[in-house]
Write a protein that holds these residues in place. Structure first.
Motif, PDB file in Angstrom:
ATOM      1  N   GLU A 110       0.703  -1.356  -0.048  1.00  0.00           N
ATOM      2  CA  GLU A 110       0.162   0.213   0.053  1.00  0.00           C
ATOM      3  C   GLU A 110       0.979   1.367   0.116  1.00  0.00           C
ATOM      4  O   GLU A 110       1.998   1.377   0.769  1.00  0.00           O
ATOM      5  CB  GLU A 110      -0.859   0.085   1.159  1.00  0.00           C
ATOM      6  N   ASP A 111       0.418   2.249  -0.682  1.00  0.00           N
ATOM      7  CA  ASP A 111       1.227   3.420  -0.858  1.00  0.00           C
ATOM      8  C   ASP A 111       0.574   4.426   0.306  1.00  0.00           C
ATOM      9  O   ASP A 111      -0.674   4.605  -0.296  1.00  0.00           O
ATOM     10  CB  ASP A 111       1.281   4.302  -2.198  1.00  0.00           C
ATOM     11  N   ILE A 112       1.015   4.691   1.320  1.00  0.00           N
ATOM     12  CA  ILE A 112       0.548   5.753   2.188  1.00  0.00           C
ATOM     13  C   ILE A 112       1.115   7.029   2.264  1.00  0.00           C
ATOM     14  O   ILE A 112       2.375   6.999   2.785  1.00  0.00           O
ATOM     15  CB  ILE A 112       0.345   5.049   3.531  1.00  0.00           C
TER      16      ILE A 112
ATOM     17  N   VAL B 114       4.186   0.577   2.151  1.00  0.00           N
ATOM     18  CA  VAL B 114       3.873  -0.111   3.373  1.00  0.00           C
ATOM     19  C   VAL B 114       3.661  -1.560   2.876  1.00  0.00           C
ATOM     20  O   VAL B 114       2.732  -1.982   2.042  1.00  0.00           O
ATOM     21  CB  VAL B 114       2.932   0.481   4.160  1.00  0.00           C
ATOM     22  N   ASN B 115       4.425  -2.617   3.254  1.00  0.00           N
ATOM     23  CA  ASN B 115       4.204  -4.097   3.051  1.00  0.00           C
ATOM     24  C   ASN B 115       3.579  -4.505   4.303  1.00  0.00           C
ATOM     25  O   ASN B 115       3.972  -4.378   5.276  1.00  0.00           O
ATOM     26  CB  ASN B 115       5.357  -4.684   2.821  1.00  0.00           C
ATOM     27  N   LYS B 116       2.355  -5.325   3.958  1.00  0.00           N
ATOM     28  CA  LYS B 116       1.688  -5.903   5.138  1.00  0.00           C
ATOM     29  C   LYS B 116       1.670  -7.566   4.604  1.00  0.00           C
ATOM     30  O   LYS B 116       1.150  -7.795   3.469  1.00  0.00           O
ATOM     31  CB  LYS B 116       0.296  -5.329   5.016  1.00  0.00           C
ATOM     32  N   ILE B 117       1.914  -8.135   5.809  1.00  0.00           N
ATOM     33  CA  ILE B 117       1.543  -9.912   5.772  1.00  0.00           C
ATOM     34  C   ILE B 117       0.302  -9.926   6.376  1.00  0.00           C
ATOM     35  O   ILE B 117      -0.096  -9.458   7.428  1.00  0.00           O
ATOM     36  CB  ILE B 117       2.779 -10.383   6.809  1.00  0.00           C
ATOM     37  N   ILE B 118      -0.454 -10.670   5.552  1.00  0.00           N
ATOM     38  CA  ILE B 118      -1.942 -10.985   5.904  1.00  0.00           C
ATOM     39  C   ILE B 118      -2.099 -12.406   6.173  1.00  0.00           C
ATOM     40  O   ILE B 118      -1.564 -13.362   5.596  1.00  0.00           O
ATOM     41  CB  ILE B 118      -2.897 -10.981   4.593  1.00  0.00           C
TER      42      ILE B 118
END
Length: 133
Positions: free
Chosen positions: A16-18, A23-27
């Motif tokens: 995601e571009d904030i 920002v990389n997120k582990i789901i």
């Protein structure tokens, strides 16, 4: 600095571009991949966090494999050379999307991450859900 590697299995990754910052997120991180059927093919994600290796002044070689209990390789990146970079971070992160990997049986499997001939292993399981007897 001490060398450390952490391997995380998950059901998803999101970038995601904030406000201009990526920002990389582990789901949904997991230790067990569940499936309705065995044998099966599964898609999942692997994140590798790396600390203590010099990516700024030194070229590095990495390889990631998913293997079964017999050592048979189910997925491999092959050897990947990472050239030195002035933009490298102290916490290097590698995120992989593994698609349609065949699992023939329930049990333990391993992710083996190799960097410059040093091996790190993470064990995870594949289990059939809702078995009928």
């Amino acid at each position: 600095m001490e060398k450390r590697v952490q391997i995380i299995i998950s059901n998803g990754l999101e970038t995601e571009d904030i406000n201009g910052v990526i920002v990389n997120k582990i789901i949904e991180p997991v230790l067990v991949l569940g499936t309705k059927f065995i044998p099966t093919t599964l898609s999942f994600n692997i994140t590798v966090l790396i600390q203590g290796y010099d990516f700024i002044n030194t070229n590095n070689n990495i390889k990631l494999e998913v293997v079964d209990e017999n050592g048979d390789v189910l997925h491999s990146t092959g050897d990947v050379d990472i050239e030195k970079s002035e933009e490298a971070m102290k916490n290097m992160r590698i995120m992989l999307d593994i698609k349609n990997t065949e699992f023939l049986y329930e049990g333990d499997y391993s992710v083996i991450f190799t960097i410059n001939q040093e091996k790190y292993e993470h064990i995870f399981s594949v289990e059939q859900l809702n078995k009928t007897r």
